[in-house]
Design a protein around this motif. Structure first.
Motif, PDB file in Angstrom:
ATOM      1  N   GLN A  18       0.622  -1.123   0.165  1.00  0.00           N
ATOM      2  CA  GLN A  18       0.178   0.024   0.104  1.00  0.00           C
ATOM      3  C   GLN A  18       0.713   1.305  -0.058  1.00  0.00           C
ATOM      4  O   GLN A  18       0.549   2.431  -0.578  1.00  0.00           O
ATOM      5  N   LEU A  19       1.982   1.200   0.589  1.00  0.00           N
ATOM      6  CA  LEU A  19       3.116   2.273   0.656  1.00  0.00           C
ATOM      7  C   LEU A  19       3.594   2.882  -0.768  1.00  0.00           C
ATOM      8  O   LEU A  19       3.779   3.808  -0.735  1.00  0.00           O
ATOM      9  N   LYS A  20       3.542   2.042  -1.587  1.00  0.00           N
ATOM     10  CA  LYS A  20       4.213   2.364  -2.803  1.00  0.00           C
ATOM     11  C   LYS A  20       3.231   3.045  -3.744  1.00  0.00           C
ATOM     12  O   LYS A  20       2.032   2.675  -3.914  1.00  0.00           O
ATOM     13  N   GLY A  21       3.585   4.198  -4.090  1.00  0.00           N
ATOM     14  CA  GLY A  21       2.919   5.256  -4.832  1.00  0.00           C
ATOM     15  C   GLY A  21       1.868   5.968  -4.244  1.00  0.00           C
ATOM     16  O   GLY A  21       1.415   6.990  -4.555  1.00  0.00           O
ATOM     17  N   LEU A  22       1.891   5.508  -2.775  1.00  0.00           N
ATOM     18  CA  LEU A  22       0.961   6.535  -1.919  1.00  0.00           C
ATOM     19  C   LEU A  22       1.627   7.720  -1.332  1.00  0.00           C
ATOM     20  O   LEU A  22       2.833   7.946  -1.115  1.00  0.00           O
ATOM     21  N   LYS A  23       0.815   8.788  -1.294  1.00  0.00           N
ATOM     22  CA  LYS A  23       1.530  10.180  -0.667  1.00  0.00           C
ATOM     23  C   LYS A  23       2.089   9.817   0.560  1.00  0.00           C
ATOM     24  O   LYS A  23       1.387   9.373   1.461  1.00  0.00           O
ATOM     25  N   GLY A  24       3.351  10.398   0.809  1.00  0.00           N
ATOM     26  CA  GLY A  24       3.958  10.178   1.850  1.00  0.00           C
ATOM     27  C   GLY A  24       4.567   8.708   2.128  1.00  0.00           C
ATOM     28  O   GLY A  24       5.099   8.236   3.134  1.00  0.00           O
ATOM     29  N   GLY A  25       4.575   7.909   0.962  1.00  0.00           N
ATOM     30  CA  GLY A  25       5.068   6.434   1.008  1.00  0.00           C
ATOM     31  C   GLY A  25       6.272   6.486   0.161  1.00  0.00           C
ATOM     32  O   GLY A  25       7.333   7.193   0.619  1.00  0.00           O
ATOM     33  N   CYS A  26       6.519   5.698  -0.672  1.00  0.00           N
ATOM     34  CA  CYS A  26       7.602   5.509  -1.751  1.00  0.00           C
ATOM     35  C   CYS A  26       7.356   5.366  -3.122  1.00  0.00           C
ATOM     36  O   CYS A  26       6.242   5.115  -3.448  1.00  0.00           O
ATOM     37  N   GLY A  27       8.225   5.534  -3.809  1.00  0.00           N
ATOM     38  CA  GLY A  27       8.145   5.384  -5.300  1.00  0.00           C
ATOM     39  C   GLY A  27       8.475   3.929  -5.647  1.00  0.00           C
ATOM     40  O   GLY A  27       8.060   3.534  -6.756  1.00  0.00           O
ATOM     41  N   ALA A  28       9.311   3.114  -5.140  1.00  0.00           N
ATOM     42  CA  ALA A  28       9.644   1.880  -5.395  1.00  0.00           C
ATOM     43  C   ALA A  28      10.254   0.992  -4.104  1.00  0.00           C
ATOM     44  O   ALA A  28      10.560   1.907  -2.985  1.00  0.00           O
ATOM     45  N   TYR A  29      10.149  -0.099  -4.133  1.00  0.00           N
ATOM     46  CA  TYR A  29      10.928  -0.711  -2.980  1.00  0.00           C
ATOM     47  C   TYR A  29      11.590  -2.077  -3.437  1.00  0.00           C
ATOM     48  O   TYR A  29      11.216  -2.848  -4.324  1.00  0.00           O
ATOM     49  N   VAL A  30      12.564  -2.525  -2.432  1.00  0.00           N
ATOM     50  CA  VAL A  30      13.333  -3.722  -2.834  1.00  0.00           C
ATOM     51  C   VAL A  30      13.075  -4.382  -1.531  1.00  0.00           C
ATOM     52  O   VAL A  30      13.451  -3.885  -0.050  1.00  0.00           O
ATOM     53  N   VAL A  31      12.716  -5.720  -1.397  1.00  0.00           N
ATOM     54  CA  VAL A  31      12.590  -6.655  -0.293  1.00  0.00           C
ATOM     55  C   VAL A  31      13.519  -7.844  -0.333  1.00  0.00           C
ATOM     56  O   VAL A  31      13.485  -8.545  -1.299  1.00  0.00           O
ATOM     57  N   VAL A  32      14.130  -7.881   0.892  1.00  0.00           N
ATOM     58  CA  VAL A  32      14.878  -9.332   0.839  1.00  0.00           C
ATOM     59  C   VAL A  32      14.103 -10.101   1.686  1.00  0.00           C
ATOM     60  O   VAL A  32      13.742  -9.785   2.864  1.00  0.00           O
ATOM     61  N   THR A  33      13.980 -11.260   1.256  1.00  0.00           N
ATOM     62  CA  THR A  33      13.158 -12.376   2.043  1.00  0.00           C
ATOM     63  C   THR A  33      13.483 -13.793   1.772  1.00  0.00           C
ATOM     64  O   THR A  33      13.919 -14.080   0.761  1.00  0.00           O
ATOM     65  N   HIS A  34      12.724 -14.695   2.623  1.00  0.00           N
ATOM     66  CA  HIS A  34      12.945 -16.307   2.243  1.00  0.00           C
ATOM     67  C   HIS A  34      11.446 -16.478   2.377  1.00  0.00           C
ATOM     68  O   HIS A  34      11.289 -17.697   1.821  1.00  0.00           O
ATOM     69  N   GLN A  35      10.512 -15.749   2.876  1.00  0.00           N
ATOM     70  CA  GLN A  35       8.999 -16.347   3.021  1.00  0.00           C
ATOM     71  C   GLN A  35       8.297 -16.080   1.891  1.00  0.00           C
ATOM     72  O   GLN A  35       8.254 -15.010   1.145  1.00  0.00           O
ATOM     73  N   ASP A  36       7.772 -17.349   1.525  1.00  0.00           N
ATOM     74  CA  ASP A  36       7.123 -17.620   0.110  1.00  0.00           C
ATOM     75  C   ASP A  36       6.181 -16.496  -0.006  1.00  0.00           C
ATOM     76  O   ASP A  36       5.740 -16.047  -0.742  1.00  0.00           O
TER      77      ASP A  36
END
Length: 260
Positions: free
Chosen positions: A191-209
């Motif tokens: 939800q935060l991607k593209g939301l005003k006050g959020g972010c324009g892009a993101y990168v997640v490091v994860t093992h969880q399916d």
């Protein structure tokens, strides 16, 4: 396509005699939702720290919106905001939630306290934690503490011309959480991607399916310091890439070798 927000060119990194990254090329474009996956100890968290300027590569170049980064974050600011959400939340136990989220603004900005508190409350509301500002980290669940760290990552000084962070980097944001807490966190990341006050892009490091499938559009598989697959999350179940097939099946047979 517009200029990448972050671009790594031929990036290598070793710790002592242990090579972690081996001439990695990687781009992060505006609007992207990327998951970096792979076995433990293959350089995933190291990439995040290089991206946000906390760690310098041994070789290679990093470009932030087309500008070559010459120094670490502590020495020079990037042309865009890049925030890292740490795996263990990294909250100050002696400070309230409000003080943790607004920590950088309380220390560095010229904003009056009541304005900072208003900004803190807005960010807490965005991550589903309205009304928790006066509580302490010890009074929160693990999932709530991680969301506090997320709120801290997206709070900015409105007088800062860079505004909200362009890129958020998440290091194992759902590690150790139960399935319901994971789903809540995954939904907030989306939800935060593209939301005003959020972010324009993101990168997640994860093992969880579930986190891979619920938060990512693009998946990068890293093993022994090299990228072995870069594709759409929708192609995970149909690709014949042997590294990806072994990783998702959990088989001990295949090109991935883990020391026992």
């Amino acid at each position: 396509m517009s200029e990448p927000l972050i671009e790594l060119k031929g990036v290598s990194k070793s710790f002592g005699q242990n090579p972690i990254l081996d001439r990695v090329d990687l781009t992060v474009n505006r609007g992207e939702a990327i998951a970096i996956i792979g076995p433990s100890g293959t350089g995933k968290s190291t990439i995040l720290r290089i991206m946000c300027g906390l760690l310098a590569p041994d070789e290679g170049e990093i470009y932030i919106r087309g500008q070559k980064r010459e120094r670490l974050l502590e020495d020079a600011e990037d042309p865009i905001g890049i925030s890292l959400v740490f795996q263990q939340a990294a909250l100050f136990d002696s400070l309230t939630v409000e003080e943790n989220v607004g920590f950088a603004l309380f220390r560095r900005s010229k904003l009056p306290r009541h304005e900072i508190c208003e900004l803190v409350n807005q960010k807490l509301d965005m991550v589903g934690l309205a009304g928790t500002g006066k509580r302490y980290p010890a009074e929160l669940s693990g999932g709530m503490r991680k969301r506090v760290s997320l709120a801290r990552a997206i709070i900015t000084d409105p007088d800062d011309p860079r505004g909200s962070p362009e890129v958020l980097l998440y290091d194992e944001p759902t590690a150790g959480l139960d399935p319901i807490a994971s789903t809540i966190t995954e939904d907030i990341i989306r939800q935060l991607k593209g939301l005003k006050g959020g972010c324009g892009a993101y990168v997640v490091v994860t093992h969880q399916d579930s986190t891979i499938r619920r938060t990512a559009d693009r998946v990068i598989f890293l093993y022994q310091g090299k990228i072995h697959w870069d594709g759409s999350v929708h192609d995970i179940d149909t690709t014949d890439n042997p590294w990806l097939r072994q990783f998702f099946s959990g088989s001990v047979e295949g090109p991935i070798h883990i020391a026992g």
